[in-house]
Design an enzyme around this catalytic site. Structure first.
Site, short mmCIF file in Angstrom:
data_model
loop_
_atom_site.label_atom_id
_atom_site.label_comp_id
_atom_site.label_asym_id
_atom_site.label_seq_id
_atom_site.Cartn_x
_atom_site.Cartn_y
_atom_site.Cartn_z
N HIS A 1 -9.49 0.35 -11.23
CA HIS A 1 -9.15 1.34 -10.20
C HIS A 1 -7.70 1.81 -10.33
CE1 HIS A 1 -8.48 3.26 -6.35
NE2 HIS A 1 -7.56 2.36 -6.07
N PHE A 2 -6.75 0.85 -10.37
CA PHE A 2 -5.37 1.36 -10.36
C PHE A 2 -4.90 1.79 -11.74
CE2 PHE A 2 -4.57 -3.33 -10.16
CZ PHE A 2 -3.88 -3.48 -11.34
N HIS A 3 -5.74 1.56 -12.76
CA HIS A 3 -5.40 2.22 -14.02
C HIS A 3 -5.88 3.68 -14.04
CE1 HIS A 3 -4.15 -1.73 -15.41
NE2 HIS A 3 -3.51 -1.08 -16.38
N HIS B 1 0.80 -1.22 0.00
CA HIS B 1 0.00 0.00 0.00
C HIS B 1 0.84 1.28 0.00
CE1 HIS B 1 -3.70 2.00 -0.43
NE2 HIS B 1 -3.29 2.88 0.44
N ARG C 1 -10.14 -10.35 -12.24
CA ARG C 1 -8.94 -9.73 -12.78
C ARG C 1 -7.92 -10.83 -13.08
NH1 ARG C 1 -5.66 -7.24 -7.57
NH2 ARG C 1 -4.14 -6.68 -9.15
N ARG C 2 -6.80 -10.48 -13.68
CA ARG C 2 -5.66 -11.36 -13.88
C ARG C 2 -6.07 -12.68 -14.51
NH1 ARG C 2 -2.08 -10.94 -8.36
NH2 ARG C 2 -0.93 -9.19 -9.19
N TYR D 1 1.42 4.94 -2.61
CA TYR D 1 1.64 6.35 -2.24
C TYR D 1 3.02 6.82 -2.68
CZ TYR D 1 -2.82 6.75 -0.17
OH TYR D 1 -4.19 6.82 -0.03
#
Lengths: 49, 550, 159
Positions: free
Chosen positions: B375-377, B224, B440-441, B228
């Site tokens: 989300h993380f894209h 995590h 996913r994946r 950041y």
């Protein structure tokens, strides 16, 4: 806002150059979006088994 | 405050930063190509040639973009930022930086070789008990150790500045680079521990079994703050660079520092929100880390306000009126502003999704569905990367003594539009399909003709359309980068560093009190992790042998 | 440190919102029992086939418990046992699953049943199957070359 007491009535008309009203509205729109999406997924969670 | 600030970054420091950027953009090319292939495979209309496996290219994509591109770009940017704001690096600092760079590069090549030989198709999270070749783990270790040396150069440069300027707050960009470096070092201790103590001896056959839950927990202790570590350099640009680019002032130096300190404190003791659906962890401890995760939202709320305020203040200083008149006077034709701005916008849905992911039981709706990928894209692959592109447009010519021409500037804006459109398709479809349950994946699958799986396929086609548009964006970006590095006309490109307004109050020195902040960071980590970690070890099941199932 | 009045308003609004979110989640989790799957029981992953209840995967009616059925799944690369199962609508079920080899996912698409299966641990989730239909089970954690072929199915039928 910057000159308290002086021309309270008129200052609302002549716009203060340091006003951040647009900022306040903008962040609240962001906040609203966060709440709507969260509530939406919470609803999905409640609806599903 | 600007005592040691130089007009330009020293050539020698520039070379070090550029070396990092070359690797980063090679990574962008390879990882981007892998990403394109994945979306095409998942559309069901395309198969990989020559026996290349889907999960092999997925590993390439994750490792090369998530770990290599980011770490190299960030370290290069931070070294340049420190050199610019705190003075040229000493020869010793620069040497340490170069050793770090070469260690990272060597490690990258080792890990990449293992992935290409199909000896490490374990994805970038390399969860045990899938067992990669030992050289994969050694390569990753070298990347981390190399990044620590880069970090050491940054810390030394900071310490030197403070010594030369007693009683003064450090330059804001240096301060922010330092916070992110500390965050990185504290976080990587977790992944270094699992790799060196657990996975490496196990892959070498020195030990038979590995404790899977401990390994995952150490990974997510790192995982995590990792996000950041990606985000903070973007925030550096948003807080400090963008105000200068548009011709405004930094909204508040103190608040910017405070938000960075809050990120340091609260981005680490929150790894359980990636492990919400897994066994072996008491739900009360999960919930505690959920609460801590929510605390890390606060500095982003502060950032949102600061950015809007910077824009509105600037607009009003230019005579804009009305609630949103300031929007019109922003320099939309300047890629250095517009490209990161699109990134900022994408952080709104990205943040909304993040809050949902971290919401304890709500995680079950989205966990490991392709919603997470969507989300993380938005976070990494849009907000962060578009900001990195925006940085590239002035930093690379600044370092190579060239200029961003009008034509390149225009191309840069077109690039960002491609990105925005492509990502809207891809990430939007990923979010939607994820809510319907698409995992996913996963390679293309009809899951035995199941009706639910059939519903996901149109979304996968949309992802392939988005992925293709994004790939065009990557080609444009590479074209611009190569131009700025080697061919653009010689000249001077500004390194924009914003200033606080004259009216701003003095920055309190408490932000430079590292004993205090590191102390609280450690306490929070101990508070969030000690008891559950002891529980895990005391109640551990028999460990797992290694598997190679690809 | 000076903070603009509007920023204070915004931060108070934001904090209140987050606090409400957390309260809703907390009450739902700790008082209504909607915790994410967090079973603490362990198992020897190499002896799953001979360990109860995994020696007999499938649906089993139970008595004297807070749930009516236990639905037991064993995951291994790259399949689930059972490969298909019928559950009567309205059944209060405890889903119990584990893995014999690597980490697998256990996601019943379109439901809240979504949990990690990790070697050495048992994963459990309790729910009431209150909608009929076919629900696809997919592995949502990468487990190897056949990961995307790993599937099963739950048919919820009128009882």
């Amino acid at each position: 806002m910057a000159q308290p007491g002086l021309q309270k009535k008129t200052s609302t008309k002549t716009e203060d150059t340091s006003s951040l009203k647009g900022t306040l509205i903008s962040v609240f729109l962001v906040g609203l979006f966060l709440i709507i999406t969260w509530v939406g997924v919470f609803y999905l969670f409640m609806d599903r088994f | 405050m600007k005592t040691a600030a130089l007009k330009t970054v020293d050539r020698r420091d520039g070379k070090l930063a550029m070396a990092h950027f070359y690797v980063a953009f090679i990574a962008l090319a390879l990882g981007g190509l892998a990403g394109l292939l994945q979306t095409l495979v998942r559309s069901g209309k395309f198969e990989l040639p020559a026996g290349i496996g889907y999960y092999q290219i997925l590993t390439v994509h994750g490792v090369v973009l998530g770990l290599v591109l980011t770490t190299f770009f960030i370290m290069g940017f931070q070294l340049a930022a420190v050199s610019k704001t705190s003075g040229t690096l000493t020869n010793r600092q620069r040497l340490i930086g170069w050793i770090g760079f070469w260690l990272m590069t060597a490690g990258t090549l080792m890990a990449a070789a293992m992935i290409l030989l199909n000896k490490a198709s374990v994805l970038y999270t390399f969860y045990a008990p899938l067992q990669a070749h030992a050289l994969f783990y050694i390569g990753l270790t070298l990347v981390i150790v190399g990044s620590w040396l880069d970090g050491a150069a940054i810390i030394m440069a900071y310490a030197r500045w403070r010594k030369a300027n007693p009683g003064k707050p450090s330059p804001l960009l240096t301060f922010m680079s330092l916070v992110n470096t500390i965050l990185w070092i504290v976080a990587t201790i977790g992944v270094a521990s699992t790799v060196l103590i657990q996975l490496l001896p196990w892959s070498l056959g020195l030990v038979d079994r590995v404790d899977v839950l401990v390994s995952r927990t150490l990974f997510w202790y790192f995982g995590h703050p990792l996000v950041y570590f990606w985000l903070l350099p973007a925030y550096m640009a948003w807080y400090v660079v963008i105000p200068k680019v548009i011709g405004g002032k930094i909204f508040s130096d103190s608040l910017a520092r405070m938000s960075f300190i809050l990120f340091l404190l609260f981005s680490i003791p929150v790894g359980f929100h990636h492990q919400l659906t897994e066994p072996g962890i008491d739900p009360a401890w999960k919930f505690l880390q959920v609460i801590l995760t929510f605390l890390v939202i606060i500095p982003s709320l502060m950032t949102a306000f600061s950015l809007f305020a910077t824009f509105e203040s600037y607009g009003r200083s230019k005579g804009a009126t009305g609630l949103f008149g300031w929007v019109k006077v922003l320099p939309w034709e300047d890629a250095r502003f517009t490209v990161p701005f699109i990134g900022m916008l994408s952080f709104i849905p990205a943040g909304a999704g993040g809050i949902i992911n971290a919401s304890h039981q709500l995680n079950q709706v989205v966990h490991n569905t392709i919603w997470i990928t969507g989300h993380f894209h938005l976070t990494l692959a849009t907000a962060v990367i578009l900001t990195f592109f925006g940085i590239t447009y002035w930093l690379v010519p600044h370092l190579t003594g060239r200029t961003l021409t009008k034509a390149l500037n225009k191309l840069a804006i077109i690039q960002a539009v491609f990105w925005a459109v492509g990502m809207t398709f891809m990430s939007g479809a990923m979010h939607a399909a994820g809510l319907l349950g698409a995992p996913r994946r996963s390679s293309y699958s009809e899951y035995g003709g199941a009706a639910q799986a059939a519903e996901w396929i149109p979304y996968q086609v949309a992802q392939a359309i988005g992925g293709s548009i994004l790939f065009l964006g990557i080609i444009l970006m590479l074209y611009i980068f190569i131009n700025l590095a080697f061919f653009a006309p010689k000249g001077e490109e500004e390194f924009p560093v914003g200033e606080t307004s004259e009216k701003a109050e003095k920055t309190p020195m408490v932000f430079e009190n590292w004993k205090l902040w590191l102390g609280i960071t450690v306490l929070l980590i101990l508070f969030a992790y000690t008891i559950p970690f002891i529980d895990m070890i005391e109640n551990a099941p028999i460990g797992s042998k290694g598997y190679k199932l690809w | 440190m000076h903070i603009h009045k509007y920023e204070k308003i915004w931060l108070i609004f934001g904090l209140t919102t987050l606090l409400i979110f957390l309260s809703v989640l907390g009450v739902s989790a700790f008082y209504l029992g909607n915790q994410p799957p967090s079973c603490l029981a362990t198992i020897n992953p190499e002896k799953v086939d001979t360990t109860k209840p995994f020696n007999k995967p499938g649906l089993k009616k139970v008595k004297g418990k807070a749930w009516d059925y236990e639905l037991v799944f064993v995951a291994s690369a790259f399949n689930y046992n059972p490969g298909e199962i019928e559950v009567p609508k309205g059944a209060k079920v405890k889903v119990i699953a584990t893995t014999k080899d690597v980490i697998h996912g256990f996601e019943v698409a379109g439901t809240n049943i979504n949990m990690m299966l990790e070697p050495g641990f048992i994963s459990e989730f309790e729910t009431t199957f209150d909608k009929t239909g076919e629900f696809l089970i997919v592995c949502n954690e990468y487990c190897g070359a056949g990961h995307h072929m790993m599937t099963s199915k739950i048919k919820v039928v009128e009882s």
